[in-house]
Design a protein around this motif. Structure first.
Motif, short mmCIF file in Angstrom:
data_model
loop_
_atom_site.label_atom_id
_atom_site.label_comp_id
_atom_site.label_asym_id
_atom_site.label_seq_id
_atom_site.Cartn_x
_atom_site.Cartn_y
_atom_site.Cartn_z
N MET A 238 0.93 -1.19 0.07
CA MET A 238 0.14 -0.07 0.00
C MET A 238 0.92 1.34 -0.07
SD MET A 238 -3.14 1.01 2.52
CE MET A 238 -4.16 -0.33 2.04
N THR A 239 0.50 2.41 -0.98
CA THR A 239 1.19 3.59 -0.92
C THR A 239 1.33 4.04 0.39
OG1 THR A 239 1.21 5.53 -1.91
CG2 THR A 239 -0.76 4.66 -1.61
N THR A 240 2.50 4.90 0.63
CA THR A 240 2.84 5.58 1.91
C THR A 240 2.51 7.12 1.83
OG1 THR A 240 5.03 6.07 1.12
CG2 THR A 240 4.76 3.84 2.56
N VAL A 241 1.82 7.43 0.71
CA VAL A 241 1.74 8.85 0.36
C VAL A 241 0.38 9.08 1.07
CG1 VAL A 241 1.02 10.63 -1.19
CG2 VAL A 241 2.69 9.11 -1.66
N ALA B 175 -7.72 5.18 -5.26
CA ALA B 175 -9.40 5.13 -5.44
C ALA B 175 -9.69 3.60 -5.07
CB ALA B 175 -9.57 5.40 -6.97
N TRP B 176 -11.00 3.54 -4.70
CA TRP B 176 -11.46 2.32 -4.50
C TRP B 176 -13.07 2.19 -4.59
CZ3 TRP B 176 -9.68 5.59 -0.70
CH2 TRP B 176 -10.84 6.01 0.27
N VAL B 177 -13.66 1.11 -4.90
CA VAL B 177 -15.02 0.79 -4.93
C VAL B 177 -15.65 0.86 -3.47
CG1 VAL B 177 -16.95 -0.63 -5.84
CG2 VAL B 177 -14.82 -0.62 -7.24
N HIS B 178 -16.58 1.79 -3.19
CA HIS B 178 -17.25 1.97 -2.17
C HIS B 178 -18.41 0.90 -2.00
CE1 HIS B 178 -19.51 3.60 1.32
NE2 HIS B 178 -20.85 3.35 0.55
N THR B 179 -18.32 -0.07 -1.09
CA THR B 179 -19.31 -1.08 -0.73
C THR B 179 -20.33 -1.14 0.15
OG1 THR B 179 -17.73 -2.69 -0.06
CG2 THR B 179 -18.21 -2.97 -2.03
N ASP B 180 -19.72 -0.63 1.44
CA ASP B 180 -20.26 -0.36 2.72
C ASP B 180 -19.71 0.75 3.41
OD1 ASP B 180 -18.75 -1.73 4.82
OD2 ASP B 180 -18.43 -3.01 3.08
N GLN C 274 -12.57 2.28 7.15
CA GLN C 274 -11.25 1.53 7.27
C GLN C 274 -10.25 1.87 6.43
OE1 GLN C 274 -10.24 -0.45 9.84
NE2 GLN C 274 -8.28 -0.48 8.99
N ARG C 275 -10.66 2.24 5.19
CA ARG C 275 -9.76 2.54 4.10
C ARG C 275 -9.17 3.82 4.40
NH1 ARG C 275 -8.69 0.82 -1.32
NH2 ARG C 275 -6.61 2.00 -1.87
N LEU C 276 -10.12 5.05 4.59
CA LEU C 276 -9.59 6.28 4.96
C LEU C 276 -8.89 6.05 6.29
CD1 LEU C 276 -13.00 8.00 4.41
CD2 LEU C 276 -10.80 8.26 3.05
#
Length: 204
Positions: free
Chosen positions: A1-4, A185-190, A196-198
């Protein structure tokens, strides 16, 4: 995963912050038309109409007159606007996520394929949409996701690009267009998965 760590968070609107159901509009319009609910849905779903409207190639009057001609809708534009646009309800956990980002001083942007009748209703009934640092709407910029034009406008207006941008959308093709530009970017599912991604990106 990117560190930026991204500098801004870009939200899609429908199915991310607001849920909606076009069947509500079809049912209401059918009640005032010669067409059945299914026939109205076919009219509203027709790409030659809704895409032209949401990409700004036609205005609300032409959209309304076309729907009226195809369905026999008996009301005026004001009644049609209510039938067509009053189909939304908030996804409260995601509204709370955007508010939390705002509290933390992280700029948030709204990035949506939509139309002026819908946005007029949304701005009147859902105050949270006024709490974004900026908006990029398809009908205003005359381009629709996943076409590059909308993404270029957002990059220009925000002054950010590539991994400086975190972006969530429920449609994979729109997310892929962001990934192709280097966005995180990611697909929002719930709500929990996006929260968690944020958090993993250091934003929450």
């Amino acid at each position: 995963m990117t560190t930026v760590r991204p500098e801004i968070v870009v939200f899609d609107l429908g199915k991310v912050l607001l849920d909606f159901d076009y069947r509500i509009a079809a049912r209401r319009i059918a009640e005032r038309s010669r067409a059945t609910e299914i026939e109205v849905r076919d009219v509203l779903d027709s790409p030659d109409l809704l895409c032209r409207y949401e990409s700004g190639r036609i205005g609300r009057e032409e959209f309304f007159e076309t729907v009226r001609a195809r369905t026999g809708f008996r009301g005026d534009l004001a009644e049609f606007a209510h039938c067509f646009a009053d189909i939304f309800w908030p996804i409260e956990p995601m509204v709370a996520v955007q508010a939390r980002l705002r509290e933390r001083g992280i700029p948030t942007w709204l990035f949506s394929n939509t139309n002026d009748l819908a946005m007029e209703h949304i701005r009147r009934h859902f105050p949270f949409v006024h709490n974004f640092d900026g908006v990029v709407l398809s009908y205003e910029v005359r381009s629709m996701k996943p076409a590059p034009g909308m993404y270029e406008v957002l990059e220009r207006l925000t002054g950010r690009q590539g991994p400086q941008i975190a972006y969530l959308d429920d449609r994979p093709e729109n997310v892929q267009a962001g990934l192709d530009r280097g966005w995180q970017a990611w697909v929002h599912t719930d709500p929990e998965s996006s929260r968690q991604r944020l958090a993993e990106l250091g934003l929450l």
